[in-house]
Structure formats: structure tokens, C-alpha cells
Design a protein around this motif. Sequence first.
Motif, PDB file in Angstrom:
ATOM      1  N   THR A 190       0.583 -41.582   2.005  1.00 20.20           N
ATOM      2  CA  THR A 190       0.149 -42.556   3.005  1.00 20.20           C
ATOM      3  C   THR A 190       0.879 -43.067   4.010  1.00 20.20           C
ATOM      4  OG1 THR A 190      -0.815 -43.585   0.904  1.00 20.20           O
ATOM      5  CG2 THR A 190      -0.523 -45.133   2.749  1.00 20.20           C
ATOM      6  N   LEU A 250       0.521 -42.803   7.985  1.00 24.82           N
ATOM      7  CA  LEU A 250       0.613 -43.928   8.934  1.00 24.82           C
ATOM      8  C   LEU A 250       1.566 -43.271   9.927  1.00 24.82           C
ATOM      9  CD1 LEU A 250      -0.001 -46.771   9.045  1.00 24.82           C
ATOM     10  CD2 LEU A 250       2.079 -47.286   7.381  1.00 24.82           C
ATOM     11  N   THR A 294      -0.460 -41.285  12.751  1.00 21.61           N
ATOM     12  CA  THR A 294      -1.438 -42.046  13.544  1.00 21.61           C
ATOM     13  C   THR A 294      -0.438 -42.832  14.485  1.00 21.61           C
ATOM     14  OG1 THR A 294      -1.406 -43.732  11.881  1.00 21.61           O
ATOM     15  CG2 THR A 294      -3.284 -42.355  11.951  1.00 21.61           C
ATOM     16  N   LEU A 306       2.778 -49.617  14.258  1.00 18.29           N
ATOM     17  CA  LEU A 306       2.386 -48.860  12.977  1.00 18.29           C
ATOM     18  C   LEU A 306       3.864 -48.113  12.420  1.00 18.29           C
ATOM     19  CD1 LEU A 306      -0.976 -47.260  13.700  1.00 18.29           C
ATOM     20  CD2 LEU A 306      -0.330 -49.160  12.399  1.00 18.29           C
ATOM     21  N   LEU A 334      -3.634 -48.398  -0.942  1.00 14.74           N
ATOM     22  CA  LEU A 334      -3.248 -47.356  -0.055  1.00 14.74           C
ATOM     23  C   LEU A 334      -4.441 -47.095   0.898  1.00 14.74           C
ATOM     24  CD1 LEU A 334      -1.409 -45.339  -2.577  1.00 14.74           C
ATOM     25  CD2 LEU A 334      -0.288 -46.718  -0.746  1.00 14.74           C
ATOM     26  N   ILE A 364      -4.422 -49.289   3.896  1.00 13.39           N
ATOM     27  CA  ILE A 364      -3.514 -48.869   5.031  1.00 13.39           C
ATOM     28  C   ILE A 364      -3.764 -47.598   5.750  1.00 13.39           C
ATOM     29  CG2 ILE A 364      -1.281 -48.048   5.456  1.00 13.39           C
ATOM     30  CD1 ILE A 364      -0.353 -49.730   3.092  1.00 13.39           C
ATOM     31  N   ILE A 365      -4.488 -46.837   5.083  1.00 14.95           N
ATOM     32  CA  ILE A 365      -4.936 -45.475   5.679  1.00 14.95           C
ATOM     33  C   ILE A 365      -6.122 -45.937   6.664  1.00 14.95           C
ATOM     34  CG2 ILE A 365      -6.087 -43.410   5.324  1.00 14.95           C
ATOM     35  CD1 ILE A 365      -4.404 -43.098   2.849  1.00 14.95           C
ATOM     36  N   ALA A 389      -4.963 -47.752   9.789  1.00 17.68           N
ATOM     37  CA  ALA A 389      -4.262 -47.105  10.572  1.00 17.68           C
ATOM     38  C   ALA A 389      -5.331 -46.030  11.319  1.00 17.68           C
ATOM     39  CB  ALA A 389      -3.248 -46.263   9.739  1.00 17.68           C
ATOM     40  N   VAL A 435      -3.252 -52.927   8.374  1.00 18.35           N
ATOM     41  CA  VAL A 435      -2.215 -52.328   7.905  1.00 18.35           C
ATOM     42  C   VAL A 435      -1.111 -53.146   7.286  1.00 18.35           C
ATOM     43  CG1 VAL A 435      -0.465 -50.635   8.600  1.00 18.35           C
ATOM     44  CG2 VAL A 435      -2.693 -50.181   9.446  1.00 18.35           C
ATOM     45  N   VAL A 437       0.643 -53.234   3.759  1.00 12.35           N
ATOM     46  CA  VAL A 437       2.072 -52.903   3.638  1.00 12.35           C
ATOM     47  C   VAL A 437       2.718 -54.118   2.644  1.00 12.35           C
ATOM     48  CG1 VAL A 437       4.519 -52.981   4.574  1.00 12.35           C
ATOM     49  CG2 VAL A 437       2.539 -51.587   5.599  1.00 12.35           C
TER      50      VAL A 437
END
Lengths: 120, 762
Positions: free
Chosen positions: A8, A12, A15, A34, B595, B598-599, B602, B621, B625
Motif C-alpha cells: 500500500t 501511495l 501515485t 500524499l 488499505l 487508501i489505495i 490515492a 487517504v 492513514v
Amino acid sequence: MELLLAVTIGILVATSVYMMLDRNVLRFLFGLVLLSNAVNLVIFAAGRLTVGAPPLIADGAYAPDGPIANALPQALVLTAIVIGFGLLAFALALVYRTYMSLGTVNSDEMRIAEPEEAKK
Amino acid sequence: MAEDYTKVPRFMGGPAGWISIVFPAVLFVYFMGLLPEVAEVPILRGMDWVPSLGIRLSVLLDGLSMTFALLITGIGTAVTLYSSRYLGDHPHYPRFVCYLLAFMVGMLGLVLSDNLLSIFVFWEVTTISSYLLIGFNADKAVSRRSALQALLVTGAGGLTLLAGIIVLGNVAGTYEVSGIVAQGDLIRNHPMYLAILLMFLAGAFTKSAQVPFHFWLPNAMAAPTPVSAYLHSATMVKAGIFLMARMNPVLGDTPVWFWVLTIFGGVTAVFASVMAIRQTDIKQVLAYTTLMALGTLTMLIGAGTHYAISAAMLFLVVHSLYKAALFLMIGIVDHSTGTRDANTLSGLGRAMPLTAIAAALAALSMAGIPPLVGFVGKEYMYKAGLGLEGGAMYWVIAMTFAASALMFVAGGIVAWKPFTGKMGQTPHKAHEGPWQMLAGPLVLGALSLTFGLLPDLLGEYIVGPAARAVYGPHEDLHLHLWGGFNAALYLSLATFAAGWLLYLCHQKLRGFLARFEASNPVDFDAGWDRLLDGFKAFAAWQTALIQNGSLQRYMAVIFATFIVLVGGTYLFKGAFDGAIGLSAAEVHPVQWTVLALIIVGAILVTWTHSRMTAVAGMGVVGIGVSLIFITFSAPDVAITQLLVEVLVVVLVSLVMLRLPYLPRRSTKTFRAGHAVIAGGVGAVITFLMLSVLGSDFDPRLTEFFEKSSYPDAHGRNIVNVILVDFRALDTFGEITVVTMAAIAAYALLRGIKKSTPDEKET
């Protein structure tokens, strides 16, 4: 979980790097946000993951009894989050000001310091 | 010499002048006092300087360093005395004296050091002071170019020498010369011998201006004449010779050593002698004869027999005596008449009798005519050549013969023609020089005569011990002015005959050489310029490639470098091994969801061209986190993250109202190159994480905080205790950073209304 978290974080980072390679400084800024999240996760995970045991000391005890989460990376990440916020706020003001002065958010068009050399 | 500066009247150069004269004079007397002692046993003293690096400040005073020390201080005294008059009224004379004294100290340190690393340090001191002295007339472009050229050539050689010193030090296990000399056989048989040798020779050849690195020395004549006499003839350029002599017991006596030194030295000697005849500027003639001397010395050290080493040491002294005198002499002539042109100068002997005597003594020594010491030196060179075998004998004798005959011609050009015949037309009317300037050349000339008549004086105290230091123990050296009728004498006579013939037709020869030079495509000096231009063009090309002014390009280069360096290191070091034990088993469904959140967030930020969607993606995101933080026992961090995330979204949204939409083009155009870089960085980070998580954890620091949090800081929340107590200064710094950011942002946004063209923001 560690494996998945690492993947992950990788996504992140990918990106955010992609965003930071854009010539639009606004998207660059999004990438920065990010990236700071990703870096915080890296620091946090490097201190190992512990479920359900916050780093607290019970009343009356002098030291935690039993294993607890690693406190040090948490402290570091706390600092990093706040600093990252400061950076973002300043960068945002900078982008805004730049746009007001230069009328563009395209980094290739900001050439006051490094003017385009005359084509040979 | 054109005196294009405002004169500052100073008696003998003022305090700076006095200091500069007394300093070398006192040292000279001091070294003279040690002479009888050193002639018997070398003095070795020292103390640790940087013990961790094996650097000692140690002094080795043997015959070799004694010879150099006497030359440095003795000729140094003559030169500083001379300069006090020659440049004493120059506005920058004190600066000149500083450079000259810095050089003197550096050169003395170089010859007296017993440690290779301190030899290198002093070596560089002489390089830098030489640079400053050549460029003394810094308002002239020629001076600046020559100074830079000398610095770059000798500096590059110096760095190569440093590499050689380090390798040699590793092989020998010590940097002490006295310790390394004892291991000569070990080093000669070591696989690294050739590399060490070549690196040392690169240093020595650049410093002592051997072909093909010779071109900087004639250019260095842009320096004031006393500097040319001192650095670029008598002392500094002999540092390379010194190094080869010092290293002879360690690196010498192998076929490579023999042939490299004799061939390069011989070629330099003959090439330089021919070029000397070609010059019309007398100072340039002298510069090329210096090259000839350096070549001869290199060749003799390479030949390596006892005779050859003794001849080298003898010639070293002989050359310094006559060449310094000649340079100083030409300085007087230049000062007096305003020209150094060999075609213009003639008949000066009547107006400048003392200068003429000094010139004659020095030039006779250079031409090798008895009873001057130059004759003794030349006889010895021939003896050294005759002592060799086979091809080497013919080579050394031929080179010595050619160079000596041409030296005879050069002596005529420098000291016969300007002083005899009819008085020539010169810019100023010739007059005798002042005593400060005459003293040096006259004393040096007298020494050439004295040592010629009493060669054993030189042999016993200076040349003998020096040869012992370079060659090793050997029976005593006896120098003769008259050695009987032998092959060396016949060679000498032949040399005179050849030299005389060449002198008679030297002007025709010069014309021929000038035509040859004009048609010759190999020009080292021009080649140097092309090399520098090439460097500059390369730098410009590379700058245009990497630093083209585009932020995108900079970021791409930085990230690509990160991938190559970090990823490459991991690949080569095999650091991924630890990651194998991790698995995706036992993951709670909630964790999967977080998870995935988050992906998705993003990807949304990357994909969208709507600003609001992007902001929302960032929020997703951030919240994901903070959910991770809360899942893994970090409530404080999670709360902070949540608060900050909200602030970020608010802040960005506010600014968004004023900024343009994201352009569709840049969003929808998929940039494959950037995607590869981005993917690469992501992959490197993932593997980095895996190898960190797969390796053993060192809990010492964490345990310390857990143990001392309550007893020492009276806090039960360990994270908070760390922030406000153990790392309170860090937190203070953090607060400062945020405050600074706020102030800076305020400053940026303050005057915005006045200066903006409005209605731009859609």
C-alpha cells in the motif's frame, strides 16, 4: 499485514511521485500531501506494528506491564505530521501568490529566474 | 620590463623586504651548521600529528634533503634580496613576499618531510604558491592563463600522486619514507608496483615538466623574473626530481623504471634544447634550458647506477647555481634596457660590466667549459653514460651529447651575444644594476667557479651524501676537474666543437625551426586550450541535459537517481532476503478495508481532473492513514492526523476557489515515462519496507523510554513524554517551523490585492 501495508505504501508513493512529475504545480502539491502521508506510514511501520496496546503506563505502575506499541516512531510521526502541515500551508500560499503574480500554475511557464535561452 | 604601476617608495622593500631576506639567510646559516653532521649520519626526528590516519610530522635530514634545503635557503636569500629592489616599490610587494615565503616554507617542508602524506601537503603548498606567483600580474590575461594552466597541470599530477601515495602506504603499511625504503624489495615485487610507479611518475613528470607535460613551464615565465629564477628553475620544478630521487630506493632499479625515465628524460632534454635555440626572448631560452636540465636529471636518475645518481646530484647543484644566476642576470638586463630580445641586445658589456661578469661565469658553467663546475658536471654525466651497457649506453650518451652541445649554443645566445659586439638600440639606455640585484648572480657565479676549482668540497659535503641518500651506501665520491685523457674528455671536446659550429649558424637554425614549428600540427599549448574547451563544452552539454530549467526534469532526475542508487544498492547487496518470511495471512477484514480505502483515494487523486474530487481523494487517504494509526495502537497520532487532515482539506478548498481548474490535457494524457519512474520509486520503497520489517528489531531505545518515562519524567503517556520532555527541543523546533511557515505565508499573501490583475481566477 506487514506485506500488505508495504505494498500500500508503495502504491501511495508511486501515485504521489507521478503527481509530483506534473507540470501543474497544484497537482505537484497534491503529490506532496500524499507523499508526506506515505512517509509517515513508513516511519510508523518501521517501528513494528502492535495491535491493541497503546504506549501508556497504568495508574500506580512505574513501567508498562507486558508488551506495548513502540512509542518512539509515534512521537516522530506526530512531529512529522505537524511539520508536513506547515510545509503544505506555506507551499499552498506560495502557489496562490505565484498564480496571482504570474497568472499561471504551469511550472514550465515560470521562467523569471531561469529565462529560456535563445534557440541556437 | 614595463613598469606600468604606481611606485611606492620603500627602502629595500620595507619591513616585508627585510623579513623576507633575513628569514632564508638565517635558515641557510642554520643548515650550513648541520652540514658536517648530516654528511656523516642522516638526522631523523618526528612526532605524531594525526595518529588515527598514520600521519606523522617527521623530519628526515639526509644528504638529499640537505642539498635541497641549502639550495632553497641560499638561492632564496639571493632572490629575496634581488626582489627587494626589483619589485620593492611595487604596490603589491608585501603580497608578493607573502607568496614567496609561503612557497619557501612549503618547499622546505616538502624536502624535509619523512612522511609521504605531509610531503603531499607541502607539494600542494608549492603548487598553490606557484599559481599565485605566476599570476602575480593578475591584470594581464596572459598571466592568468599561464597561472591557471600551471595549477591545473601540476594539480592534476598532484592528485594522481596522492592516489599513488595512498596505495603505496597500504602496501607498505606505513607512510614514513624511512620505513618504506626498508621494504624496497617487497614493493618492487608487489602486484600494485606498476600502478604505484605510474601514479608517482605522473606527479613527478607534471611537476618537473617532462614531455608531454612540459608546456606549462615556458608559459610560467609570465611570472616576475625573481620567481622564474627561484621557483621555475632552481627549486620548485625540481620537486619532481626530488620525489624520484627519494623514491629511487623503493621504486627504482627495475626495467620499467629504467626505460620510462631514461626515454622521457632524454626526449625532454633534447626536445627542450632544440626549442631553446628557437626562442628569441632570452627568458624563454632560459625556460627551455631549464626543461633540458630537468630532462637530463630524470634520465640520470632513471639510469640508476652510482655514477649516474652522483652525476644527477652534481648536475642538480650545478644547474641551480648557473640557472638562477642567469635568470637574475636577464632580469637586470630587462630592468635596465627594457627588452629581453636576443636580436636587439648586444654590446652591453661596457655599460654593465658586473652583470656581464656574472653572466659569463654562469654561462660558461652552463656550456660546461673548464674550470667551471659545469665542466665537472658534464664529465660526470658522460662517465655515467659510459658506465651503462648496450643500447642504454648509446641512448644516454647521445642524449647527453645533443643536449650539452645545444646548451653551449644557448649559453652563447644568453651571455655572449648580448654583451659583446656593437651596442644595440634598446628602449632604455643600458646602465649597471643596483647592488642588491647584482649580489645574487655574482655570488652564484663565484660559487660555480669555486666549486669548479675545488670540486671535492662539493663532493664531500653535498653531492656525496646526497648520492648516498638516493643510491644507498657506496664508497666515497671523488670529483675531479682534471680526470686525465679519457673517453669523457674526448666527448667533452667533441661537444665543444659541435656546440661552436651550431652557435655560428644558430640564427639560420632558428629560422628553420620557426618554419618547422609553423608547419607542425602537434602543438601542446593549443592542445591544452582544446582540452579545456572540450571540458567546458561537456559541462555545458551536461548542464543543458540535467538542468534545463524545467521543474519536471529536475524531479524526474532526482527520482531516477533515487531508484538507481537505493534500488541498485539493494540489488547488489542482496538485502531482500529478510522479506521472505512475511505473508498476507491473518489480516482482519477491517484492515483490508482500510488499505483498500487508501489505495482508492490515492488513485482517485491521480486520476481525476476535478479539483474537488482530488481534495476529497486526499481526505480519504488521510483518514485511511489515521485509521491505520488507531488500529495499531497510536491514538494520539490518529487524532492529530485526523485534525490536520481536516485542516488540509479546508485550506486547499479555500485556495481552490481562487485557482484555475486542473487542465484536462495534463490529467488525461498518460505519461508513460513518468509512470515508469513513479512505479520504480514505489517498488523501491515497498522492498525497502519489506527488508526493514523482515530484519531483526533493536528495541533498546524504545525500552529506555518505556523504563524512564514515569520515574524520570512523571508521565504515563509515553508518546507525550517523549515529545515534551525527552525531545522537548525537537518539539520546540517544530513549533518554530510552523510559526515561520505561518509568518512566511502571511508575508506572501499580504500585498496581494494591490499587485494582482483581477478576474484571472477562472
